[in-house]
Structures are given as C-alpha cells and as structure tokens.
Write a protein that holds these residues in place. Sequence first.
Motif, PDB file in Angstrom:
ATOM      1  N   LYS A 105       0.786  -1.193   0.165  1.00 36.37           N
ATOM      2  CA  LYS A 105      -0.365   0.359  -0.275  1.00 36.37           C
ATOM      3  C   LYS A 105       0.958   1.316  -0.503  1.00 36.37           C
ATOM      4  O   LYS A 105       1.902   1.472   0.539  1.00 36.37           O
ATOM      5  N   ILE A 106      -0.033   2.332  -0.415  1.00 34.68           N
ATOM      6  CA  ILE A 106       0.887   3.761  -0.129  1.00 34.68           C
ATOM      7  C   ILE A 106       0.231   4.193   0.732  1.00 34.68           C
ATOM      8  O   ILE A 106      -0.399   4.371   1.090  1.00 34.68           O
ATOM      9  N   ILE A 107       1.017   4.798   1.792  1.00 38.62           N
ATOM     10  CA  ILE A 107       1.029   5.471   2.386  1.00 38.62           C
ATOM     11  C   ILE A 107       1.396   6.846   2.965  1.00 38.62           C
ATOM     12  O   ILE A 107       0.894   7.277   3.708  1.00 38.62           O
ATOM     13  N   SER A 108       2.273   7.493   2.213  1.00 42.13           N
ATOM     14  CA  SER A 108       2.070   8.413   2.526  1.00 42.13           C
ATOM     15  C   SER A 108       2.679   9.664   0.752  1.00 42.13           C
ATOM     16  O   SER A 108       3.627   8.054   0.225  1.00 42.13           O
ATOM     17  N   SER A 109       2.956   9.976   0.750  1.00 45.86           N
ATOM     18  CA  SER A 109       3.420  11.271  -1.104  1.00 45.86           C
ATOM     19  C   SER A 109       3.892  12.504  -0.240  1.00 45.86           C
ATOM     20  O   SER A 109       3.471  13.420   0.881  1.00 45.86           O
ATOM     21  N   GLY A 110       5.093  12.988  -1.370  1.00 44.98           N
ATOM     22  CA  GLY A 110       5.377  14.316  -1.009  1.00 44.98           C
ATOM     23  C   GLY A 110       5.859  14.827  -2.052  1.00 44.98           C
ATOM     24  O   GLY A 110       6.137  14.135  -3.284  1.00 44.98           O
ATOM     25  N   SER A 111       6.037  16.234  -2.135  1.00 46.97           N
ATOM     26  CA  SER A 111       6.725  16.792  -3.928  1.00 46.97           C
ATOM     27  C   SER A 111       7.022  18.035  -2.763  1.00 46.97           C
ATOM     28  O   SER A 111       7.368  18.546  -1.956  1.00 46.97           O
ATOM     29  N   TYR A 112       8.120  18.095  -4.060  1.00 45.58           N
ATOM     30  CA  TYR A 112       9.118  19.780  -3.993  1.00 45.58           C
ATOM     31  C   TYR A 112       8.486  20.491  -5.890  1.00 45.58           C
ATOM     32  O   TYR A 112       8.819  19.496  -6.334  1.00 45.58           O
TER      33      TYR A 112
ATOM     34  N   ILE B 230       8.094  11.512   3.742  1.00 47.63           N
ATOM     35  CA  ILE B 230       9.669  10.264   4.553  1.00 47.63           C
ATOM     36  C   ILE B 230       7.795  10.656   5.712  1.00 47.63           C
ATOM     37  O   ILE B 230       7.758  10.137   7.119  1.00 47.63           O
ATOM     38  N   LYS B 231       8.239  12.506   6.325  1.00 50.31           N
ATOM     39  CA  LYS B 231       7.648  13.232   7.517  1.00 50.31           C
ATOM     40  C   LYS B 231       6.352  13.287   7.294  1.00 50.31           C
ATOM     41  O   LYS B 231       5.756  12.102   8.500  1.00 50.31           O
ATOM     42  N   LYS B 232       6.203  12.902   6.226  1.00 52.82           N
ATOM     43  CA  LYS B 232       4.810  12.223   6.793  1.00 52.82           C
ATOM     44  C   LYS B 232       3.768  10.987   6.842  1.00 52.82           C
ATOM     45  O   LYS B 232       2.840  10.191   7.088  1.00 52.82           O
ATOM     46  N   SER B 233       4.775  10.392   6.531  1.00 51.41           N
ATOM     47  CA  SER B 233       4.830   8.211   6.684  1.00 51.41           C
ATOM     48  C   SER B 233       4.093   8.427   7.568  1.00 51.41           C
ATOM     49  O   SER B 233       3.955   7.399   8.606  1.00 51.41           O
ATOM     50  N   GLY B 234       5.221   8.917   8.805  1.00 55.44           N
ATOM     51  CA  GLY B 234       5.926   9.021  10.167  1.00 55.44           C
ATOM     52  C   GLY B 234       6.515   7.540  10.359  1.00 55.44           C
ATOM     53  O   GLY B 234       6.878   7.339  11.299  1.00 55.44           O
TER      54      GLY B 234
ATOM     55  N   ILE C 273       5.895   7.371   0.191  1.00 55.72           N
ATOM     56  CA  ILE C 273       6.422   5.270   1.026  1.00 55.72           C
ATOM     57  C   ILE C 273       5.247   4.394   0.507  1.00 55.72           C
ATOM     58  O   ILE C 273       3.807   4.697   0.624  1.00 55.72           O
ATOM     59  N   LEU C 274       5.893   3.508   0.538  1.00 53.35           N
ATOM     60  CA  LEU C 274       4.786   1.975  -0.200  1.00 53.35           C
ATOM     61  C   LEU C 274       5.830   1.391   0.893  1.00 53.35           C
ATOM     62  O   LEU C 274       7.000   1.146   1.319  1.00 53.35           O
ATOM     63  N   ALA C 275       4.120   0.820   1.857  1.00 49.92           N
ATOM     64  CA  ALA C 275       5.025  -0.549   3.220  1.00 49.92           C
ATOM     65  C   ALA C 275       4.395  -1.579   2.244  1.00 49.92           C
ATOM     66  O   ALA C 275       2.401  -2.117   1.961  1.00 49.92           O
ATOM     67  N   ALA C 276       4.828  -3.076   3.179  1.00 46.60           N
ATOM     68  CA  ALA C 276       4.308  -3.903   2.977  1.00 46.60           C
ATOM     69  C   ALA C 276       2.242  -3.995   3.869  1.00 46.60           C
ATOM     70  O   ALA C 276       2.835  -3.143   4.539  1.00 46.60           O
ATOM     71  N   SER C 277       1.658  -4.830   3.950  1.00 46.81           N
ATOM     72  CA  SER C 277       0.513  -4.612   3.840  1.00 46.81           C
ATOM     73  C   SER C 277      -0.246  -6.205   4.126  1.00 46.81           C
ATOM     74  O   SER C 277      -0.228  -6.837   3.438  1.00 46.81           O
TER      75      SER C 277
ATOM     76  N   SER D  62      -0.472   1.129 -15.600  1.00 51.63           N
ATOM     77  CA  SER D  62      -0.877   2.111 -15.124  1.00 51.63           C
ATOM     78  C   SER D  62      -0.703   1.199 -14.209  1.00 51.63           C
ATOM     79  O   SER D  62      -0.592   0.106 -13.557  1.00 51.63           O
ATOM     80  N   ILE D  63      -1.928   1.434 -13.375  1.00 52.85           N
ATOM     81  CA  ILE D  63      -1.573   1.064 -11.147  1.00 52.85           C
ATOM     82  C   ILE D  63      -3.219   1.891 -10.879  1.00 52.85           C
ATOM     83  O   ILE D  63      -3.201   3.066 -11.096  1.00 52.85           O
ATOM     84  N   LEU D  64      -3.300   0.712 -10.635  1.00 52.05           N
ATOM     85  CA  LEU D  64      -4.687   0.421  -9.769  1.00 52.05           C
ATOM     86  C   LEU D  64      -4.960  -0.088  -8.368  1.00 52.05           C
ATOM     87  O   LEU D  64      -3.893  -0.535  -7.688  1.00 52.05           O
ATOM     88  N   PHE D  65      -5.242   0.625  -7.574  1.00 54.57           N
ATOM     89  CA  PHE D  65      -4.943   1.752  -5.909  1.00 54.57           C
ATOM     90  C   PHE D  65      -6.198   1.262  -5.163  1.00 54.57           C
ATOM     91  O   PHE D  65      -6.541   2.325  -5.696  1.00 54.57           O
ATOM     92  N   ARG D  66      -6.481   0.973  -4.122  1.00 54.01           N
ATOM     93  CA  ARG D  66      -7.047   1.443  -3.118  1.00 54.01           C
ATOM     94  C   ARG D  66      -6.250   2.295  -2.058  1.00 54.01           C
ATOM     95  O   ARG D  66      -5.490   1.677  -1.367  1.00 54.01           O
ATOM     96  N   TYR D  67      -6.506   2.912  -1.552  1.00 61.06           N
ATOM     97  CA  TYR D  67      -6.393   4.574  -1.070  1.00 61.06           C
ATOM     98  C   TYR D  67      -5.986   4.709   0.402  1.00 61.06           C
ATOM     99  O   TYR D  67      -7.133   3.294   0.727  1.00 61.06           O
TER     100      TYR D  67
END
Length: 312
Positions: free
Chosen positions: A6-13, A65-69, A167-171, A307-312
């Motif tokens: 799963k995608i647990i956070s995002s960031g940008s600049y 990283i900050k937003k993922s905790g 940040i992606l994590a095992a789920s 393409s990527i299909l996912f549940r947030y």
Amino acid sequence: MTKFTKIISSGSYLPKKVLTNKELESRVDTSDEWITERTGIKERRVADDSETSVDLAYNAAIDAIKKSGINKNDIGAIFLATCTPERKFPSTAVLLQNKLDIKDAFSFDINAACTGFVYALDIAKKYIESGQIKYALVVGTEKITSLLDWTDRNTCVLFGDGSGAMILAASEKPGIISSTIGSDGSYKDLLTVNTDLEYIEMKGSDVFKTAVNTLGKLAKHTLEDNNVGNDELDWLVPHQANERIILAIAKKINLPREKIIITVNKHGNTSAASIPLAFDEANSKGIFKQGDMIMLEAFGAGFTWGSILFRY
Ligand code: ACO
C-alpha cells in the motif's frame, strides 16, 4: 510472504522559479493563448543552475518520509525514476540515498521517460511482495528543462521541473490491486534526446495520437480486468503532458472531469515527476479518502506506458 503493497504517504517539491507563458512569448514565436488552448499549460517551474534532480528529489523524499511517520532507516530500497540524472553514474538514487543518510538499503534508477514513476511503483511492489523489503521510497524527479532547446517553440513551452515521492509498505490487504507496464521501441524516434544534440526532439502530433490510443485502451483494460466499473473509480491521476490528452482518455472511459486530478496547468510536463506531484498536490488538500479507488496511468518516450490501480 507479504500479500499486498500500500501507498502510505506522498511528498513533493517544486523549484521556486515560475516561468509563465507570457515570459515565453519573449523567447519564441508563441502566445499564451496558443499554449493554453493546445496544452492547458499556463506556467511551469524551472530549477536554477545550482539545483540538480537530486536536490529536487531530496526535498520531495523528506516530505514523504515525514508524512509517513516511519523512520528513514526502515526504508529497504529507493527506486528513483528520472531521465535527467545528476551524473551518468553513480545513479541519482544512490546520490539521494547518500543525501538522506540512509545506510541499510539498496537503490537504483529507472529510466522509462514519462512512465518512469509507474515503472518504479511496479518494481517496488514486486520487491515488497517478495518479502525482501518492508518499506520502499519511490521517487520521480526531473530537471527536464536542462534538455530543452529554448529556441524550439514545439518543445520548450511544454515542460517543467519538479519532484514527487511516495512511501510504500507491506500490507495485509490491498493496497495496489493491479500494476501493468509495457513498451514498444519501434517508436524510438518520435520523442527522443539524441546523444549528439542533447535536447528533446518530438513529433508532437504523432505522440499525441499514440498517447490517446494507448492510454485509452490501457485505462479501459485496467478497469475491466479488475472488474472495476468506471462508476467505482473515484480518481484518475494521469501523467500530466497535455490537458487535451487527459480529457480524451477520460472520455474513452466515461469518467467525469470532477474525478480527474489535473495539474499540468501549473506544472507543465514534468516527465517522471508528474504523477507523484499531481497525486501529492491533491493528497495534501485532503481530496483522497481512505478506501478510494484510484488509477494512475502514464505514457512516455520509447514508447513506454503503464497503469496502477489501488485502494488508498
Ligand atoms: N506556439 C505557437 N505555435 C506553435 C507552437 C507554439 N509553442 N508549437 C507548435 N506550433 C505550431 C506548429 O509549428 C504548427 O504550425 P504549422 O501548421 O504552421 O506547421 C502548428 O502550431 C500546429 O502544430 P501541431 O503539432 O499540429 O499542433 P498540435 O495541435 O498537435 O499541438 C502539441 C502540438 C501541443 C505539441 C501536441 O501535439 C501535443 O501535446 N503532443 C504530445 C506532446 C506530449 O505529450 N509529449 C510528451 C508525452 S510523453 C512524455 O511526456 C515524455
């Protein structure tokens, strides 16, 4: 073996400097009206001479990283998509790893042009689901304006710089439902940076047509193959190259404008950075709710697509 990712956070600049269509009028024979009408772009960001794709990536990665905790040292791998590396080698991913001071991880670059971030997500998913790593940092970063011929109005109005990360994590549950990537090298000359000239050359209308056809089919198949009706899709976050391409694809899958994230007006085409930038801009506004069904899709030089299909 872990089942899902799963995608647990995002960031940008985004770099500070804004380059408007009006300013481009003084560089090439173009107009704000032409650019807006044909592409939807109003402005784009341009990194300054001292900023590299690693610097852009660093800021986006720190944000994610900050937003993922999570602790940055829990990251097992960095998958970084770019076609504007800071150096020929070492890879931009390794330079980022060093800047982030992450020791116990492996890192490498992916070059699939504008589809790079989708390729990187596909790879990260496979490493996580094999059980080899628990957390991945996935980055798309581009200083694509460094590849522009500022006298060529066909290309210089289209692109911008920036970076996005996830940040992606095992789920235990999805997470990413499906991931599809593809390529066809017979289109190699329609959109390319020739090693002699080192700037972008493009047959715009051929790219446009192939992008709409390929992405239209891909979006349709991604939904059908996973038994997801277009009414069940909450959001489409497409590669941001041209608003007309995005709307043509949406039409092919009967998706209303309100369900599409569009940032090309402010960012231009940031190549591999465009999807995570668009995603994070919407995510930071709290637009995505937990459980939303989201599709990412991209098309780029090669041609490449995914393409990527996912549940947030
Ligand atoms: N300002 C004014 N006129 C222009 C400009 C400009 N910036 N650029 C091109 N023109 C002119 C052309 O010279 C041409 O003039 P001509 O008819 O006298 O020869 C005319 O506009 C029409 O050109 P077309 O290429 O037919 O215009 P089109 O409607 O196709 O729009 C565009 C051009 C915006 C480039 C479009 O083809 C496009 O978006 N293509 C896809 C580009 C893209 O998405 N690239 C990246 C995707 S993959 C990736 O992201 C790596």
